[in-house]
Design an enzyme around this catalytic site. Structure first.
Site, PDB file in Angstrom:
ATOM      1  N   LYS A  47       0.836  -1.204   0.000  1.00 35.21           N
ATOM      2  CA  LYS A  47       0.000   0.000   0.000  1.00 35.21           C
ATOM      3  C   LYS A  47       0.872   1.255   0.000  1.00 35.21           C
ATOM      4  O   LYS A  47       0.664   2.163  -0.803  1.00 35.21           O
ATOM      5  CB  LYS A  47      -0.897  -0.011   1.257  1.00 35.21           C
ATOM      6  N   ASN A  48       1.845   1.289   0.902  1.00 38.38           N
ATOM      7  CA  ASN A  48       2.616   2.519   1.069  1.00 38.38           C
ATOM      8  C   ASN A  48       3.641   2.742  -0.043  1.00 38.38           C
ATOM      9  O   ASN A  48       4.280   3.796  -0.086  1.00 38.38           O
ATOM     10  CB  ASN A  48       3.276   2.554   2.453  1.00 38.38           C
TER      11      ASN A  48
ATOM     12  N   CYS B  25      -7.252  10.667   9.124  1.00 42.04           N
ATOM     13  CA  CYS B  25      -6.341   9.907   9.961  1.00 42.04           C
ATOM     14  C   CYS B  25      -6.591  10.194  11.435  1.00 42.04           C
ATOM     15  O   CYS B  25      -6.760  11.339  11.818  1.00 42.04           O
ATOM     16  CB  CYS B  25      -4.927  10.297   9.612  1.00 42.04           C
TER      17      CYS B  25
ATOM     18  N   ARG C 139      -2.392  15.537  12.037  1.00 37.58           N
ATOM     19  CA  ARG C 139      -1.099  15.223  11.394  1.00 37.58           C
ATOM     20  C   ARG C 139      -0.578  16.402  10.578  1.00 37.58           C
ATOM     21  O   ARG C 139      -1.115  16.756   9.547  1.00 37.58           O
ATOM     22  CB  ARG C 139      -1.198  13.952  10.550  1.00 37.58           C
TER      23      ARG C 139
ATOM     24  N   ASP D 105       3.895   0.678  12.486  1.00 38.34           N
ATOM     25  CA  ASP D 105       2.732  -0.006  11.919  1.00 38.34           C
ATOM     26  C   ASP D 105       2.604  -1.450  12.410  1.00 38.34           C
ATOM     27  O   ASP D 105       1.546  -2.054  12.289  1.00 38.34           O
ATOM     28  CB  ASP D 105       2.812   0.012  10.384  1.00 38.34           C
TER      29      ASP D 105
ATOM     30  N   ARG E 154      -9.000  -0.804   4.279  1.00 34.43           N
ATOM     31  CA  ARG E 154      -8.163   0.265   3.726  1.00 34.43           C
ATOM     32  C   ARG E 154      -6.781  -0.243   3.343  1.00 34.43           C
ATOM     33  O   ARG E 154      -6.143   0.289   2.446  1.00 34.43           O
ATOM     34  CB  ARG E 154      -7.947   1.329   4.811  1.00 34.43           C
TER      35      ARG E 154
HETATM   36  N1  EPU Z   1       5.471  14.864  10.847  1.00 33.09           N
HETATM   37  C1  EPU Z   1       5.552  16.206  11.129  1.00 33.09           C
HETATM   38  N2  EPU Z   1       5.435  17.093  10.090  1.00 33.09           N
HETATM   39  C2  EPU Z   1       5.253  16.677   8.813  1.00 33.09           C
HETATM   40  C3  EPU Z   1       5.168  15.298   8.533  1.00 33.09           C
HETATM   41  C4  EPU Z   1       5.286  14.414   9.581  1.00 33.09           C
HETATM   42  O1  EPU Z   1       5.705  16.600  12.261  1.00 33.09           O
HETATM   43  O2  EPU Z   1       5.163  17.543   7.927  1.00 33.09           O
HETATM   44  C5  EPU Z   1       5.569  13.910  11.955  1.00 33.09           C
HETATM   45  C6  EPU Z   1       4.322  13.052  12.127  1.00 33.09           C
HETATM   46  O3  EPU Z   1       3.300  13.710  12.842  1.00 33.09           O
HETATM   47  C7  EPU Z   1       4.857  11.846  12.854  1.00 33.09           C
HETATM   48  C8  EPU Z   1       6.284  11.732  12.318  1.00 33.09           C
HETATM   49  O4  EPU Z   1       6.576  12.957  11.659  1.00 33.09           O
HETATM   50  O5  EPU Z   1       4.919  12.091  14.227  1.00 33.09           O
HETATM   51  C9  EPU Z   1       6.525  10.640  11.359  1.00 33.09           C
HETATM   52  O6  EPU Z   1       5.472  10.525  10.441  1.00 33.09           O
HETATM   53  P1  EPU Z   1       5.753  10.300   8.911  1.00 33.09           P
HETATM   54  O7  EPU Z   1       5.618  11.595   8.201  1.00 33.09           O
HETATM   55  O8  EPU Z   1       6.985   9.499   8.694  1.00 33.09           O
HETATM   56  O9  EPU Z   1       4.526   9.415   8.530  1.00 33.09           O
HETATM   57  P2  EPU Z   1       3.890   9.434   7.149  1.00 33.09           P
HETATM   58  O10 EPU Z   1       4.957   9.620   6.138  1.00 33.09           O
HETATM   59  O11 EPU Z   1       2.735  10.345   7.130  1.00 33.09           O
HETATM   60  C10 EPU Z   1       4.134   6.897   6.529  1.00 33.09           C
HETATM   61  C11 EPU Z   1       3.160   5.793   6.280  1.00 33.09           C
HETATM   62  C12 EPU Z   1       2.497   5.413   7.599  1.00 33.09           C
HETATM   63  C13 EPU Z   1       3.591   4.993   8.581  1.00 33.09           C
HETATM   64  C14 EPU Z   1       4.623   6.110   8.739  1.00 33.09           C
HETATM   65  C15 EPU Z   1       5.782   5.761   9.627  1.00 33.09           C
HETATM   66  C16 EPU Z   1       2.396   6.198   4.044  1.00 33.09           C
HETATM   67  C17 EPU Z   1       1.279   6.610   3.150  1.00 33.09           C
HETATM   68  N3  EPU Z   1       2.149   6.220   5.343  1.00 33.09           N
HETATM   69  O12 EPU Z   1       3.338   7.963   7.037  1.00 33.09           O
HETATM   70  O13 EPU Z   1       1.661   4.324   7.327  1.00 33.09           O
HETATM   71  O14 EPU Z   1       3.013   4.722   9.819  1.00 33.09           O
HETATM   72  O15 EPU Z   1       5.122   6.494   7.451  1.00 33.09           O
HETATM   73  O16 EPU Z   1       6.445   4.679   9.104  1.00 33.09           O
HETATM   74  O17 EPU Z   1       3.466   5.849   3.598  1.00 33.09           O
HETATM   75  C18 EPU Z   1      -0.143   2.855   7.743  1.00 33.09           C
HETATM   76  O18 EPU Z   1       0.197   2.250   6.707  1.00 33.09           O
HETATM   77  O19 EPU Z   1      -0.988   2.413   8.563  1.00 33.09           O
HETATM   78  C19 EPU Z   1       0.479   4.150   8.023  1.00 33.09           C
HETATM   79  C20 EPU Z   1      -0.038   5.020   8.884  1.00 33.09           C
END
Ligand code: EPU
Length: 418
Positions: A22-23, A116, A123, A306, A399
């Site tokens: 998915k990711n 989310c 987020r 995850d 999802r």
């Molecule tokens: N964060 C910020 N500012 C930003 C972006 C992120 O503060 O602009 C913070 C977030 O709030 C969090 C941390 O950085 O505390 C890390 O989050 P990250 O941005 O790495 O998460 P993401 O990129 O939004 C992806 C996966 C998630 C997975 C995380 C961590 C996708 C679409 N989503 O999310 O997947 O948990 O990386 O590995 O790739 C899931 O599949 O269930 C899922 C939530």
């Protein structure tokens, strides 16, 4: 609303194959906006998040031909740089469309991405915005929308003050069409990032270092046609492996890449869960006795957030006390109360830490799935519990896990969708 009814405490047996990640797919689809030529994608998981991503692409004007897990995207017809809130408000990964639209059209309008429950404050997207600004974009906020503009993006140096998977991928994709060289530092290192870079490089991009903490992107004029088979979902692989352990079953997981869950396999060695692995399969065997082991979530290659909820279910069946420490998200221990209602011995210290003592018998309960990964954890708990478990809000499981009930029935689970 659909729900799952599970009759638990049944041993599972046989083979289960892993679907496309998915990711990974959620980035490969919007990356097609960078090109004006046909993009062919196979091994696409048939799940709700992907449906939404394709609907958003269609709304932008792209033509999509779909046949089961194979699609062809013709991005040349995209004629809009404004994200429809009907989709953008519903799923977080809509943020992945922003960079490619900005790079192609020099402009993009979008609402704060929604959909989310696990992070604080809806987020944040501050890192994305800062990154786009560093590439030369300006931002205006009007009528609840962000409006980014950049006549021509310019390569720059950007340091992520927090490690973020999607922000790394987003800036990497955007910089591909910028003028000059971009250097991204303190990047996330997830395998999906290297996979995305390898794919874009085949289309003519010049990305070096993806999969390490520093990525260098030399801007190019155009991105060519592309073809990719989506890499196996490492989180499905990990979920099935933890499910086998928690239900005391022998399961062979096929079409996967065990090297992507190295930390989980190393922990299996420590807790006494035997397994056998090859390049593309993983066979989980029955443990004589499981010992507990504490974990702290961490960016890749550390313990994936995850897989934290399904690991907690496994720990209810292990002897001793394990600390589950969630460091990435604020609301990812919400499911722990439900585990406790099922009979688990849980001692919650604060919103980020809980101790689980085992082994304990779990008993079937009426549960609800707050988010995707808590949902699969509840499902695993239901499969290992005695009696009947009912899980509501299974949209949150659909999802991310394709046709999960049918695939689990094929390995002996008693699970119905009603
Ligand atoms: N964060 C910020 N500012 C930003 C972006 C992120 O503060 O602009 C913070 C977030 O709030 C969090 C941390 O950085 O505390 C890390 O989050 P990250 O941005 O790495 O998460 P993401 O990129 O939004 C992806 C996966 C998630 C997975 C995380 C961590 C996708 C679409 N989503 O999310 O997947 O948990 O990386 O590995 O790739 C899931 O599949 O269930 C899922 C939530």
């Amino acid at each position: 609303m659909q729900k799952f009814i599970i009759q638990g405490a049944k041993e599972l047996k046989g083979e289960i194959s892993v679907k496309g990640g998915k990711n990974s797919a959620l980035k490969i689809i919007p990356a097609s906006i960078l090109s004006e030529k046909t993009i062919k994608i196979s091994n696409l998981p048939q799940i709700e998040d992907i449906k939404k991503s394709l609907e958003l692409m269609t709304d932008l004007g792209a033509e999509i031909k779909e046949e089961k897990d194979y699609i062809e995207i013709n991005p040349s017809k995209i004629n809009k740089y404004s994200l429809n809130p009907a989709w953008a408000n519903k799923f977080r990964a809509s943020i992945m469309f922003i960079g490619p639209l900005l790079a192609r059209f020099g402009e993009v309008i979008f609402p704060h991405p929604g959909g989310c429950v696990i992070g604080a404050g809806g987020r944040p997207i501050d890192l994305f915005l800062e990154g786009f600004i560093s590439l030369g974009a300006t931002i205006e906020q009007k009528d609840g929308n962000y409006h980014l503009k950049a006549k021509k993006l310019k390569g720059s140096e950007y340091f992520f003050t927090q490690i973020s998977v999607t922000a790394t991928e987003s800036l990497m994709m955007t910089a591909v069409l910028a003028e000059g060289t971009t250097i991204l530092k303190n990047c996330a290192m997830e395998p999906e990032i290297k996979n995305l870079a390898d794919y874009l490089n085949k289309q003519g991009a010049k990305i070096e270092g993806a999969g390490t903490s520093t990525i260098k992107i030399k801007g190019v004029q155009k991105i060519d046609a592309g073809e990719i088979s989506i890499m196996p979902d490492r989180l499905e692989t990990g979920s099935f492996a933890l499910m086998a352990g928690a239900t005391k079953s022998e399961i062979t997981i096929t079409d996967c890449e065990p090297s992507h869950i190295e930390i989980i396999l190393n922990i299996f060695n420590k807790i006494g869960l035997p397994f056998e692995k090859g390049n593309d399969f993983l066979k989980i065997k029955k443990a004589k006795k499981l010992s507990s082991y504490s974990i702290k979530t961490h960016e890749y290659p550390g313990f994936p957030t995850d897989l934290q909820p399904p690991y907690a279910v496994l720990m209810t069946q292990a002897e001793g006390q394990a600390l589950i420490h969630e460091t990435i998200y604020d609301r990812r221990l919400q499911y722990i109360d439900m585990l406790s209602q099922m009979g688990a011995k849980v001692n919650t210290c604060d919103p980020h830490r809980a101790f689980i003592s085992g082994p304990t018998k779990l008993f079937g309960k009426k549960l609800t799935s707050p988010d995707l990964r808590a949902g699969i954890a509840m499902l695993i708990a239901g499969l290992s519990a005695e009696g009947e478990t009912q899980i509501d809000n299974i949209y949150q499981i659909d999802r991310g896990y394709e046709n999960i009930d049918e695939r689990l029935r094929n390995i002996g689970a008693d699970i119905k969708r009603i």
